[in-house]
Design a protein around this motif. Structure first.
Motif, PDB file in Angstrom:
ATOM      1  N   LEU A   1     -11.683  -5.975   3.280  1.00  0.00           N
ATOM      2  CA  LEU A   1     -11.358  -7.481   3.040  1.00  0.00           C
ATOM      3  C   LEU A   1     -12.075  -8.043   4.229  1.00  0.00           C
ATOM      4  O   LEU A   1     -11.695  -7.751   5.377  1.00  0.00           O
ATOM      5  N   ASP A   2     -12.520  -9.258   3.980  1.00  0.00           N
ATOM      6  CA  ASP A   2     -13.328 -10.291   5.049  1.00  0.00           C
ATOM      7  C   ASP A   2     -13.112 -11.449   4.777  1.00  0.00           C
ATOM      8  O   ASP A   2     -13.683 -11.935   3.807  1.00  0.00           O
TER       9      ASP A   2
ATOM     10  N   LYS B   1      -4.555  -9.134  -3.287  1.00  0.00           N
ATOM     11  CA  LYS B   1      -4.917 -10.362  -3.573  1.00  0.00           C
ATOM     12  C   LYS B   1      -4.457 -11.122  -4.931  1.00  0.00           C
ATOM     13  O   LYS B   1      -3.618 -11.820  -5.150  1.00  0.00           O
ATOM     14  N   GLU B   2      -4.967 -10.207  -6.174  1.00  0.00           N
ATOM     15  CA  GLU B   2      -4.443 -10.685  -7.373  1.00  0.00           C
ATOM     16  C   GLU B   2      -3.058 -10.502  -7.560  1.00  0.00           C
ATOM     17  O   GLU B   2      -2.214 -11.772  -8.077  1.00  0.00           O
ATOM     18  N   PHE B   3      -2.288  -9.464  -6.690  1.00  0.00           N
ATOM     19  CA  PHE B   3      -0.894  -9.657  -6.937  1.00  0.00           C
ATOM     20  C   PHE B   3      -0.200 -10.687  -6.250  1.00  0.00           C
ATOM     21  O   PHE B   3       0.635 -11.170  -6.516  1.00  0.00           O
TER      22      PHE B   3
ATOM     23  N   LEU C   1       0.674  -1.148   0.106  1.00  0.00           N
ATOM     24  CA  LEU C   1       0.038  -0.020  -0.061  1.00  0.00           C
ATOM     25  C   LEU C   1       0.927   1.271  -0.028  1.00  0.00           C
ATOM     26  O   LEU C   1       0.604   2.132  -0.758  1.00  0.00           O
ATOM     27  N   TRP C   2       1.983   1.290   0.651  1.00  0.00           N
ATOM     28  CA  TRP C   2       2.954   2.351   0.890  1.00  0.00           C
ATOM     29  C   TRP C   2       3.501   2.797  -0.434  1.00  0.00           C
ATOM     30  O   TRP C   2       3.412   4.135  -0.729  1.00  0.00           O
TER      31      TRP C   2
ATOM     32  N   ALA D   1     -11.236  -2.267  -3.429  1.00  0.00           N
ATOM     33  CA  ALA D   1     -10.651  -2.519  -4.686  1.00  0.00           C
ATOM     34  C   ALA D   1      -9.137  -2.550  -4.423  1.00  0.00           C
ATOM     35  O   ALA D   1      -8.320  -3.505  -5.322  1.00  0.00           O
ATOM     36  N   ASN D   2      -8.529  -1.915  -3.568  1.00  0.00           N
ATOM     37  CA  ASN D   2      -7.102  -2.005  -3.181  1.00  0.00           C
ATOM     38  C   ASN D   2      -6.780  -3.197  -2.580  1.00  0.00           C
ATOM     39  O   ASN D   2      -5.704  -3.908  -3.236  1.00  0.00           O
TER      40      ASN D   2
END
Length: 145
Positions: free
Chosen positions: A123-124, A84-86, A65-66, A78-79
């Motif tokens: 996220l959950d 997760k995709e990454f 994120l940073w 979305a972030n």
């Protein structure tokens, strides 16, 4: 160190114990809110190895994120979907993880965001779409015949 003459006393004053994580941002500032999370019962009541693993999982997200200029508290669904995709699927990540590892990471991140009372949760792990479909159960059961 850094103006602290008695480090053990300073750690006691904060409530840190050996092995407790301290999240230090890339600009060398301790994130006070994440320190409170590390001192909270939601984190401290975990087993030692779980605390270590969760702290590592959280650190990976914080770094990701940073690099994108997103404060962890402001991260959106979305972030976290992009993260997760990454982590799981992106060929641009040479250290992709499997579904079971992602689900543990998602559990750590869910715990953090629930503790921080971020709403809606970005996220959950309880949501099907936030878990990895490729995860294999680690529950092994022997049977007696």
């Amino acid at each position: 160190m850094l103006g602290v003459r008695d480090l053990p006393a300073a750690l006691d004053a904060v409530g840190l114990r050996p092995g407790d994580p301290v999240f230090v941002r890339p600009d060398f500032v301790v994130d006070a809110e994440l320190l409170q999370f590390a001192l909270s019962p939601e984190f401290r009541d975990l087993e030692r190895e779980s605390r270590r693993n969760y702290a590592t999982d959280i650190r990976l997200l914080l770094s990701w994120l940073w690099q994108r200029g997103v404060p962890w508290r402001s991260a959106t669904g979305a972030n976290l979907r992009a993260y997760k995709e990454f982590r799981v699927d992106s060929p641009m990540n040479p250290q992709r993880v499997g579904g079971t590892k992602w689900n543990r990471e998602a559990a750590a991140l869910t715990r953090l965001y629930k503790w921080a009372k971020v709403s809606p949760l970005p996220l959950d792990v309880g949501r099907r779409g936030d878990r990895a479909a490729s995860a294999r159960s680690s529950r092994v059961s022997w049977e007696i015949t």
